[in-house]
Write a protein that holds these residues in place. Structure first.
Motif, mmCIF file in Angstrom:
data_model
loop_
_atom_site.group_PDB
_atom_site.id
_atom_site.type_symbol
_atom_site.label_atom_id
_atom_site.label_comp_id
_atom_site.label_asym_id
_atom_site.label_seq_id
_atom_site.Cartn_x
_atom_site.Cartn_y
_atom_site.Cartn_z
ATOM 1 N N GLN A 113 0.938 -1.137 -0.023
ATOM 2 C CA GLN A 113 0.034 -0.041 0.193
ATOM 3 C C GLN A 113 0.781 1.112 -0.116
ATOM 4 O O GLN A 113 0.652 2.375 -0.563
ATOM 5 C CB GLN A 113 -0.880 0.100 1.190
ATOM 6 C CG GLN A 113 -1.701 1.439 1.516
ATOM 7 C CD GLN A 113 -2.661 1.014 2.624
ATOM 8 O OE1 GLN A 113 -3.887 0.719 2.435
ATOM 9 N NE2 GLN A 113 -2.113 1.515 3.815
ATOM 10 N N TRP A 114 2.001 1.020 0.791
ATOM 11 C CA TRP A 114 2.852 2.447 0.560
ATOM 12 C C TRP A 114 3.789 2.666 -0.358
ATOM 13 O O TRP A 114 3.987 3.706 -0.972
ATOM 14 C CB TRP A 114 3.644 2.310 2.115
ATOM 15 C CG TRP A 114 4.208 3.889 2.428
ATOM 16 C CD1 TRP A 114 5.601 4.272 1.902
ATOM 17 C CD2 TRP A 114 3.897 4.750 3.079
ATOM 18 N NE1 TRP A 114 5.986 5.585 2.186
ATOM 19 C CE2 TRP A 114 4.916 5.708 3.079
ATOM 20 C CE3 TRP A 114 2.727 5.191 4.105
ATOM 21 C CZ2 TRP A 114 4.800 7.064 3.744
ATOM 22 C CZ3 TRP A 114 2.587 6.218 4.538
ATOM 23 C CH2 TRP A 114 3.704 7.052 4.523
ATOM 24 N N TYR A 115 4.211 1.527 -1.130
ATOM 25 C CA TYR A 115 5.308 1.784 -1.958
ATOM 26 C C TYR A 115 4.874 1.246 -3.366
ATOM 27 O O TYR A 115 5.482 1.703 -4.266
ATOM 28 C CB TYR A 115 6.521 0.879 -1.516
ATOM 29 C CG TYR A 115 7.239 1.241 -0.244
ATOM 30 C CD1 TYR A 115 8.120 2.646 -0.311
ATOM 31 C CD2 TYR A 115 7.258 0.574 0.922
ATOM 32 C CE1 TYR A 115 8.677 3.063 0.585
ATOM 33 C CE2 TYR A 115 7.936 1.124 1.953
ATOM 34 C CZ TYR A 115 8.385 2.429 1.787
ATOM 35 O OH TYR A 115 9.055 2.888 3.181
ATOM 36 N N LEU A 116 3.879 0.365 -3.539
ATOM 37 C CA LEU A 116 3.722 -0.449 -4.827
ATOM 38 C C LEU A 116 2.424 -0.087 -5.492
ATOM 39 O O LEU A 116 2.434 0.245 -6.728
ATOM 40 C CB LEU A 116 4.079 -1.680 -4.610
ATOM 41 C CG LEU A 116 5.405 -2.345 -4.265
ATOM 42 C CD1 LEU A 116 5.542 -3.769 -4.066
ATOM 43 C CD2 LEU A 116 6.717 -1.885 -5.038
ATOM 44 N N SER A 117 1.394 -0.202 -4.753
ATOM 45 C CA SER A 117 -0.033 0.067 -5.223
ATOM 46 C C SER A 117 -0.271 1.429 -6.125
ATOM 47 O O SER A 117 0.146 2.443 -5.551
ATOM 48 C CB SER A 117 -0.791 0.080 -4.323
ATOM 49 O OG SER A 117 -2.388 0.170 -4.726
#
Length: 219
Positions: free
Chosen positions: A185-189
């Motif tokens: 959620q923080w880095y990839l989505s």
């Protein structure tokens, strides 16, 4: 000022915790724990503690319960731990960019101040109607900083560590899945990810849009 390398370094650090979730078995005598390959934690000590927990060592059971209780609580948290949750949009025009405010900076009053600037110290008269430029009150934390990205980033990274440790000691994959979910959620989505820069880290209203010291937000 691109600091994408800093973000990648932090992701790697977070994944060190998650590496506990991917222990590679070693050829060891029966009854011995496989030693996880870690970069931050001492793998031998982790294996020793887990072996003791399997024997229900009374000195460890209360600590293990506290750890798993904390991990269970985290399973229902984190929905808003993303750069997209902040109310303000950074100067770039994209909420995907990380933004934080120097924690000890406050709106000015009706005085003339020397304020930090990227080229050194400059004298600036306070604009009473806007409170600009902000001034430093060393050691006095401004609670408005929690409305930006540094707070959810801290909560997310701390949760990943707790969940990863809980998985390692219990082998409950629910904890590992939640840790991966938070990192994704923080880095990839694509809908919630943080752009790989800290251009607006530790900004100071009326002084600068970001400072190199913003890298400490992710340490």
């Amino acid at each position: 000022m691109s600091l994408s390398w800093a973000i990648y370094a932090f992701v790697s650090g977070a994944c060190v915790a998650l590496s506990l979730c991917h222990v590679q078995p070693m050829q060891l005598p029966v009854g011995q724990e496989a030693i996880p390959k870690t970069l931050v934690y001492n793998g031998s000590e982790l294996a020793s503690v887990r072996a003791r927990s399997h024997k229900e060592d009374p000195e460890l059971m209360s600590a293990l319960k506290r750890l798993t209780d904390a991990a269970v609580t985290l399973l229902h948290k984190g929905e808003n731990w993303t750069v997209m949750a902040k109310a303000r949009t950074p100067p770039s025009g994209s909420k995907h960019d990380y933004e934080s405010i120097g924690p000890y900076w406050w709106p000015c009053n009706n005085k003339t101040w020397e304020v930090d600037h990227k080229n050194g110290l400059v004298t600036a008269k306070c604009n009473d109607s806007t409170g600009l430029p902000w001034v430093r009150h060393d050691g006095v934390h401004n609670p408005i900083t929690d409305e930006f990205d540094s707070k959810p980033n801290q909560l997310m990274s701390g949760a990943v560590q707790t969940l990863s440790a809980a998985y390692y000691f219990t082998q409950n994959k629910t904890f590992a899945r939640k840790a991966v979910e938070l990192l994704d959620q923080w880095y990839l989505s694509s809908s919630s990810c943080m752009h790989p820069n800290l251009n607006f880290g530790q900004m100071i209203p009326g002084v600068c849009d970001g400072r190199g010291i913003g890298i400490i937000d992710t340490s």
